[in-house]
Design a protein around this motif. Structure first.
Motif, mmCIF file in Angstrom:
data_model
loop_
_atom_site.group_PDB
_atom_site.id
_atom_site.type_symbol
_atom_site.label_atom_id
_atom_site.label_comp_id
_atom_site.label_asym_id
_atom_site.label_seq_id
_atom_site.Cartn_x
_atom_site.Cartn_y
_atom_site.Cartn_z
ATOM 1 N N ALA A 102 0.648 -1.096 -0.041
ATOM 2 C CA ALA A 102 0.150 0.074 -0.114
ATOM 3 C C ALA A 102 0.898 1.253 -0.018
ATOM 4 C CB ALA A 102 -0.866 0.078 1.060
ATOM 5 N N GLU A 103 2.065 1.192 0.843
ATOM 6 C CA GLU A 103 3.047 2.376 0.804
ATOM 7 C C GLU A 103 3.761 2.416 -0.548
ATOM 8 O OE1 GLU A 103 3.116 -0.234 2.766
ATOM 9 O OE2 GLU A 103 1.869 0.594 4.561
ATOM 10 N N LYS A 104 3.929 1.510 -1.252
ATOM 11 C CA LYS A 104 4.590 1.596 -2.372
ATOM 12 C C LYS A 104 3.706 2.246 -3.394
ATOM 13 C CE LYS A 104 8.079 -2.112 -1.889
ATOM 14 N NZ LYS A 104 8.207 -3.385 -2.263
ATOM 15 N N LEU A 105 2.517 1.715 -3.516
ATOM 16 C CA LEU A 105 1.308 2.115 -4.442
ATOM 17 C C LEU A 105 1.181 3.659 -4.156
ATOM 18 C CD1 LEU A 105 -0.557 1.655 -6.656
ATOM 19 C CD2 LEU A 105 -2.197 0.531 -4.768
ATOM 20 N N GLN A 106 0.927 3.981 -3.007
ATOM 21 C CA GLN A 106 0.527 5.187 -2.521
ATOM 22 C C GLN A 106 1.595 6.350 -3.033
ATOM 23 O OE1 GLN A 106 -2.348 6.333 -1.441
ATOM 24 N NE2 GLN A 106 -1.498 8.423 -1.630
ATOM 25 N N LEU A 155 1.194 6.479 -6.881
ATOM 26 C CA LEU A 155 -0.079 7.347 -7.117
ATOM 27 C C LEU A 155 0.157 8.898 -7.035
ATOM 28 C CD1 LEU A 155 -2.779 4.939 -5.848
ATOM 29 C CD2 LEU A 155 -2.129 5.286 -8.370
ATOM 30 N N GLU A 156 0.694 9.286 -5.759
ATOM 31 C CA GLU A 156 1.179 10.636 -5.653
ATOM 32 C C GLU A 156 2.126 11.179 -6.688
ATOM 33 O OE1 GLU A 156 2.486 10.579 -1.619
ATOM 34 O OE2 GLU A 156 0.676 10.362 -0.784
ATOM 35 N N ARG A 157 3.118 10.328 -7.136
ATOM 36 C CA ARG A 157 4.043 10.917 -7.935
ATOM 37 C C ARG A 157 3.523 11.102 -9.381
ATOM 38 N NH1 ARG A 157 9.812 7.877 -9.928
ATOM 39 N NH2 ARG A 157 10.141 9.582 -11.280
ATOM 40 N N PHE A 158 2.664 10.192 -9.892
ATOM 41 C CA PHE A 158 2.417 10.244 -11.412
ATOM 42 C C PHE A 158 0.848 10.687 -11.526
ATOM 43 C CE2 PHE A 158 5.903 7.286 -10.984
ATOM 44 C CZ PHE A 158 6.731 7.606 -11.981
ATOM 45 N N PHE A 159 0.098 10.691 -10.470
ATOM 46 C CA PHE A 159 -1.263 10.957 -10.761
ATOM 47 C C PHE A 159 -1.737 11.991 -9.679
ATOM 48 C CE2 PHE A 159 -0.586 6.669 -12.167
ATOM 49 C CZ PHE A 159 -1.242 6.577 -13.226
#
Length: 122
Positions: free
Chosen positions: A111-115, A118-122
């Motif tokens: 979840a941390e990696k995904l977050q 998502l923050e970086r690219f979206f």
């Protein structure tokens, strides 16, 4: 889109994406060939692709080589993240040298990696 020949990884990553409400649609393919067919068709164009390196028949690097040949409108808005168990530093260095690769993460996706993605690219 998840491109990985490991069904357990796909199941786990799909559950994470659903649990975090990170995607409206999750397309799972178990090979680069199937992914290329999907991407070249009239289907939904994914915004985010998680790509495994080590797959039989067509590995992640070979997929990227064929992916680069796709029509530009099929790949213009995609973020590709290499998601792998590879501990080979050469793989990460190669991924960083390719402009089509947006990131390189080790499995499993959390979840941390995904977050962060998502923050970086979206």
């Amino acid at each position: 889109m998840l491109i990985d020949d490991n069904s357990d990884d796909n199941y786990f990553h799909q559950r994470l994406l659903k649990k975090t409400d990170a995607a409206n649609h999750i397309q799972i393919t178990d090979s680069g060939f199937v992914a290329l067919d999907y991407l070249s068709g009239e289907s939904l164009i994914p915004e985010l692709i998680f790509l495994d390196i080590n797959m039989p028949k067509m590995n992640g690097w070979e997929f990227l080589e064929e992916y680069s040949k796709l029509n530009e409108n099929k790949k213009a808005r995609q973020v590709i993240i290499m998601l792998t168990t590879s501990l080979n530093p050469a793989d990460e260095k190669k991924a960083q040298s390719l402009s089509v690769i947006s990131g390189f993460e080790s499995k499993p996706l959390t979840a941390e990696k995904l977050q962060k993605i998502l923050e970086r690219f979206f």
